[in-house]
Design an enzyme around this catalytic site. Structure first.
Site, mmCIF file in Angstrom:
data_model
loop_
_atom_site.group_PDB
_atom_site.id
_atom_site.type_symbol
_atom_site.label_atom_id
_atom_site.label_comp_id
_atom_site.label_asym_id
_atom_site.label_seq_id
_atom_site.Cartn_x
_atom_site.Cartn_y
_atom_site.Cartn_z
ATOM 1 C CB SER A 44 -0.844 -0.014 1.275
ATOM 2 O OG SER A 44 -1.499 1.216 1.461
ATOM 3 C CE1 TYR A 98 -3.877 -2.036 5.415
ATOM 4 C CE2 TYR A 98 -3.388 0.229 4.795
ATOM 5 C CZ TYR A 98 -3.744 -1.059 4.437
ATOM 6 O OH TYR A 98 -3.973 -1.368 3.114
HETATM 7 P P1 NDP Z 1 -11.343 -6.070 -0.062
HETATM 8 O O1 NDP Z 1 -11.842 -5.957 1.336
HETATM 9 O O2 NDP Z 1 -12.312 -5.933 -1.162
HETATM 10 O O3 NDP Z 1 -10.570 -7.456 -0.239
HETATM 11 C C1 NDP Z 1 -9.858 -8.073 0.778
HETATM 12 C C2 NDP Z 1 -9.724 -9.532 0.424
HETATM 13 O O4 NDP Z 1 -8.930 -10.174 1.427
HETATM 14 C C3 NDP Z 1 -11.061 -10.242 0.370
HETATM 15 O O5 NDP Z 1 -11.081 -11.106 -0.724
HETATM 16 C C4 NDP Z 1 -11.074 -11.035 1.664
HETATM 17 O O6 NDP Z 1 -11.818 -12.233 1.478
HETATM 18 C C5 NDP Z 1 -9.597 -11.344 1.813
HETATM 19 N N1 NDP Z 1 -9.257 -11.710 3.177
HETATM 20 C C6 NDP Z 1 -9.358 -10.945 4.283
HETATM 21 N N2 NDP Z 1 -9.003 -11.658 5.359
HETATM 22 C C7 NDP Z 1 -8.668 -12.895 4.911
HETATM 23 C C8 NDP Z 1 -8.229 -14.077 5.546
HETATM 24 N N3 NDP Z 1 -8.059 -14.144 6.870
HETATM 25 N N4 NDP Z 1 -7.975 -15.163 4.793
HETATM 26 C C9 NDP Z 1 -8.163 -15.124 3.441
HETATM 27 N N5 NDP Z 1 -8.566 -14.029 2.785
HETATM 28 C C10 NDP Z 1 -8.819 -12.940 3.525
HETATM 29 O O7 NDP Z 1 -10.188 -4.984 -0.176
HETATM 30 P P2 NDP Z 1 -9.076 -4.665 -1.298
HETATM 31 O O8 NDP Z 1 -9.328 -5.400 -2.529
HETATM 32 O O9 NDP Z 1 -8.974 -3.212 -1.316
HETATM 33 O O10 NDP Z 1 -7.759 -5.215 -0.570
HETATM 34 C C11 NDP Z 1 -6.825 -6.065 -1.169
HETATM 35 C C12 NDP Z 1 -5.429 -5.659 -0.731
HETATM 36 O O11 NDP Z 1 -5.146 -4.364 -1.235
HETATM 37 C C13 NDP Z 1 -5.231 -5.598 0.782
HETATM 38 O O12 NDP Z 1 -3.990 -6.187 1.106
HETATM 39 C C14 NDP Z 1 -5.195 -4.105 1.059
HETATM 40 O O13 NDP Z 1 -4.433 -3.793 2.206
HETATM 41 C C15 NDP Z 1 -4.547 -3.590 -0.222
HETATM 42 N N6 NDP Z 1 -4.778 -2.177 -0.472
HETATM 43 C C16 NDP Z 1 -6.040 -1.683 -0.713
HETATM 44 C C17 NDP Z 1 -6.218 -0.321 -0.910
HETATM 45 C C18 NDP Z 1 -7.575 0.280 -1.077
HETATM 46 O O14 NDP Z 1 -7.688 1.540 -1.056
HETATM 47 N N7 NDP Z 1 -8.631 -0.504 -1.305
HETATM 48 C C19 NDP Z 1 -5.085 0.607 -0.930
HETATM 49 C C20 NDP Z 1 -3.812 -0.018 -0.686
HETATM 50 C C21 NDP Z 1 -3.676 -1.350 -0.480
HETATM 51 P P3 NDP Z 1 -12.728 -12.966 2.579
HETATM 52 O O15 NDP Z 1 -13.333 -11.926 3.448
HETATM 53 O O16 NDP Z 1 -13.720 -13.691 1.717
HETATM 54 O O17 NDP Z 1 -11.804 -13.897 3.278
#
Ligand code: NDP
Length: 254
Positions: A149, A162
């Site tokens: 990020s 975070y």
């Molecule tokens: P979402 O919340 O849409 O996606 C997060 C994903 O992580 C989901 O598919 C969720 O699936 C999965 N997840 C969470 N916990 C677990 C777990 N314990 N085991 C397996 N899967 C897990 O958010 P984003 O797409 O935005 O996030 C994706 C990445 O991008 C993250 O690492 C985030 O930190 C990073 N990011 C996002 C930004 C933003 O502005 N959106 C900016 C910078 C970085 P499920 O709940 O089904 O397990």
């Protein structure tokens, strides 16, 4: 030159929504068979169906990467059922923010368990398979992409833990890169800025309303914008390693 991913296998963690879902679709469209890993099975099933409708191949693996055994099993199932592993996208993550003072310790533990320990467990289990793919596959290169990020580059009051998890991901990525790049496993870091996904929705209510206020002022990135950056990284010729990509919305200053 863009290389095809035909004949390769990619594992994407956090594939049930946002950046992970968009990335899995993008890699499948480039020819990879994708292992879709997350906890929400219904979402993964729907994504797998849409990938198959477009002629791609997908394997659904319901797993919580914060549980070490499940993280390792997700990798082992991918290799057992799909035969190999060429590309790992460590994307699963949680962002539970707010001031340090009075923060629920449980939120900190969740972020460390998912963003850091989950990523480490999956990477550790995947590395022998990535090295094997880089030695013996037709492309003779493999990719490990860590989704960090802007918070992994720049710390800000209000997002301390975070920041801590994402800075740790950046440090781990660079150290691992140095260890394995000579063997043609490329370790890359992707640092998205504000991207419109479900990420903020898991915060406490008072935090969520303040985030929404901040986000409303700029046009955020789409998950597909980040998927495109990841697609670029993993389709470079063997001699080209894209070590790091920072992608912000144009209007995001910091
Ligand atoms: P979402 O919340 O849409 O996606 C997060 C994903 O992580 C989901 O598919 C969720 O699936 C999965 N997840 C969470 N916990 C677990 C777990 N314990 N085991 C397996 N899967 C897990 O958010 P984003 O797409 O935005 O996030 C994706 C990445 O991008 C993250 O690492 C985030 O930190 C990073 N990011 C996002 C930004 C933003 O502005 N959106 C900016 C910078 C970085 P499920 O709940 O089904 O397990």
């Amino acid at each position: 030159m863009t290389e095809t991913l035909d004949g390769t296998v990619a594992l994407v963690t956090g594939a049930s929504s946002g950046i992970g879902a968009a990335t899995a679709s993008a890699l499948a469209a480039r020819g990879a068979t994708v292992a879709l890993v997350a906890r929400r099975r219904d979402r993964l099933d729907a994504l797998a169906a849409s990938i198959r409708e477009r002629g791609g191949e997908a394997l659904v693996i319901e797993a919580d990467v914060a549980e070490q055994r499940q993280a390792v099993d997700a990798v082992e199932r991918t290799v057992a059922e799909l035969g190999r592993l060429d590309t790992l996208i460590n994307n699963a993550g949680a962002m539970l923010i707010g001031p340090v003072e009075g923060a629920p310790l449980e939120e900190w533990r969740r972020m460390v368990d998912i963003n850091l320990l989950g990523l480490l467990s999956v990477s550790h289990a995947a590395l022998p398979h990535l090295l094997h793919a880089a030695e013996g596959g037709s492309r003779r290169v493999a990719d490990l992409v860590n989704v960090s990020s802007t918070a992994g580059r720049f710390a800000r009051g209000g997002t301390a833990v975070y920041n801590a998890t994402k800075h740790a991901v950046n440090g781990f990525s660079e150290a691992l890169r140095q260890e394995v790049t000579g063997r043609h496993v490329r370790v890359s870091l992707v640092e998205p800025g504000i991207t419109v996904t479900e990420l903020t929705s898991h915060n406490r209510e008072e935090i969520q309303s303040s985030i929404q206020g901040q986000l409303a002022s700029i046009e955020g990135l789409h998950a597909e914008d980040i998927a495109e950056a990841i697609g670029y990284i993993v389709t470079r010729p063997r001699r080209v390693a894209i070590n790091e990509i920072l992608v912000r919305p144009t209007e995001q200053e910091r």
